[in-house]
Motif scaffolding. Structure first.
Motif, PDB file in Angstrom:
ATOM      1  N   LYS A  13       0.892  -0.889  -0.023  1.00  0.00           N
ATOM      2  CA  LYS A  13      -0.127  -0.065   0.317  1.00  0.00           C
ATOM      3  C   LYS A  13       1.079   1.423   0.332  1.00  0.00           C
ATOM      4  N   GLU A 169     -11.631 -10.969  -0.955  1.00  0.00           N
ATOM      5  CA  GLU A 169     -10.819  -9.922   0.077  1.00  0.00           C
ATOM      6  C   GLU A 169     -12.338  -9.321   0.425  1.00  0.00           C
ATOM      7  N   ILE A 174     -10.130  -6.423   6.119  1.00  0.00           N
ATOM      8  CA  ILE A 174      -9.285  -5.269   5.384  1.00  0.00           C
ATOM      9  C   ILE A 174      -8.450  -4.570   6.317  1.00  0.00           C
ATOM     10  N   LEU A 234      -3.496 -12.839  -0.357  1.00  0.00           N
ATOM     11  CA  LEU A 234      -2.753 -11.013  -0.833  1.00  0.00           C
ATOM     12  C   LEU A 234      -2.928 -10.827   0.621  1.00  0.00           C
TER      13      LEU A 234
HETATM   14  C1  PEP Z   1      -5.238  -6.293   1.505  1.00  0.00           C
HETATM   15  O1  PEP Z   1      -5.342  -4.636   1.863  1.00  0.00           O
HETATM   16  O2  PEP Z   1      -5.135  -6.184   0.576  1.00  0.00           O
HETATM   17  C2  PEP Z   1      -4.617  -6.170   2.718  1.00  0.00           C
HETATM   18  C3  PEP Z   1      -5.841  -8.320   2.646  1.00  0.00           C
HETATM   19  O3  PEP Z   1      -4.496  -5.825   4.064  1.00  0.00           O
HETATM   20  P1  PEP Z   1      -4.201  -6.593   5.183  1.00  0.00           P
HETATM   21  O4  PEP Z   1      -4.028  -7.554   4.927  1.00  0.00           O
HETATM   22  O5  PEP Z   1      -3.868  -5.453   5.686  1.00  0.00           O
HETATM   23  O6  PEP Z   1      -5.873  -6.808   6.113  1.00  0.00           O
END
Ligand code: PEP
Length: 252
Positions: A13, A169, A174, A234
């Motif tokens: 990010k 996701e 997230i 991810l």
């Molecule tokens: C993402 O941004 O794709 C993600 C899964 O973030 P996190 O692992 O921090 O929830």
């Protein structure tokens, strides 16, 4: 045992200064053992060239951008084209992340355009889909995810579709610390695979890598990745620490 490509992709990010990012890439490259998991670093644009040089001799490490523009080039101040990414040797591009959809107005239609132009420049798209909590609570999560996939991807030829990685996701997981349970993840991944089979046939559906994303960390990665239709993750927050990220890649 499935023969699908297993992937653990980090999404940094908008984190890490240039020197912090190169230090992280160096630490991961030094500590990650060769294996059968494809490990992808999704860095900010400014890190791509330097991180590409750091990881280039590691057999399992690959590079991803977190977005690209849908036009080939031109007067789009501040944007980055697929040709620019290709010229740096970037292999993957994350498209349609929920943060892009929420803060930058991305839609299934713009994701579809980006997927096409990314493929035309030899970039492999990691296409993100997933529902908000209210949609899940209304029992409409499968319908929504099915629609996102259909709108963004189902105009692709079978050959092009074969290059796509899907990341499920759930938006509510997230960066929140909430994770889909292994059963919830498997249920959605199974649904996605059935949706792909109905459109492209069983062979392509069985070959498609489907990642889970949403607060995946060393403590829960193994239970998620052991689900039959979960082919990796991810990873956002936990991709910013080399030891956590590597522990996740070792969770198969
Ligand atoms: C993402 O941004 O794709 C993600 C899964 O973030 P996190 O692992 O921090 O929830």
């Amino acid at each position: 045992m499935s023969t699908r490509k297993k992937i653990v992709a980090g999404n940094w990010k908008m984190n890490k200064t240039f020197s912090e990012g190169t230090a992280l890439a160096e630490e991961i490259t030094g500590k990650l053992e060769a294996g059968d998991v494809t490990v992808i670093l999704g860095t900010p644009y400014i890190h791509l060239q330097a991180v590409g040089a750091i990881i280039k001799d590691h057999p399992n490490l690959f590079l991803a951008a977190q977005n690209c523009h849908q036009a080939a080039g031109g007067a789009y101040t501040g944007e980055i084209s697929p040709a620019m990414l290709q010229s740096l040797g970037v292999q993957y591009v994350i498209l349609g992340h929920s943060e892009r959809r929420k803060y930058f107005g991305e839609t299934d239609a713009s994701v579809s355009e980006k997927v096409s132009i990314a493929l035309a420049h030899d970039l492999l798209p990691i296409v993100c889909v997933g529902e908000e909590l209210s949609v899940r609570e209304a029992g409409k999560h499968e319908a929504l995810v099915g629609e996102q996939i259909e709108n963004a991807l189902f105009d692709l030829s079978p050959e092009d579709f074969g290059k796509i990685v899907i990341a499920y996701e759930p938006v509510w997981a997230i960066g929140t610390g909430l994770t889909a349970s292994p059963d919830q993840a498997q249920e959605m991944h199974g649904f996605i695979r059935n949706t792909l089979a109905a459109k492209y046939g069983d062979e392509i559906a069985q070959a498609t890598t489907i990642l889970y994303g949403g607060s995946c960390k060393p403590a829960n990665a193994q239970s998620l990745f052991s689900q039959p239709d979960v082919d990796g993750g991810l990873i956002g927050g936990a991709s910013l620490k080399a030891d956590d990220f590597i522990a996740i890649t070792n969770s198969y």
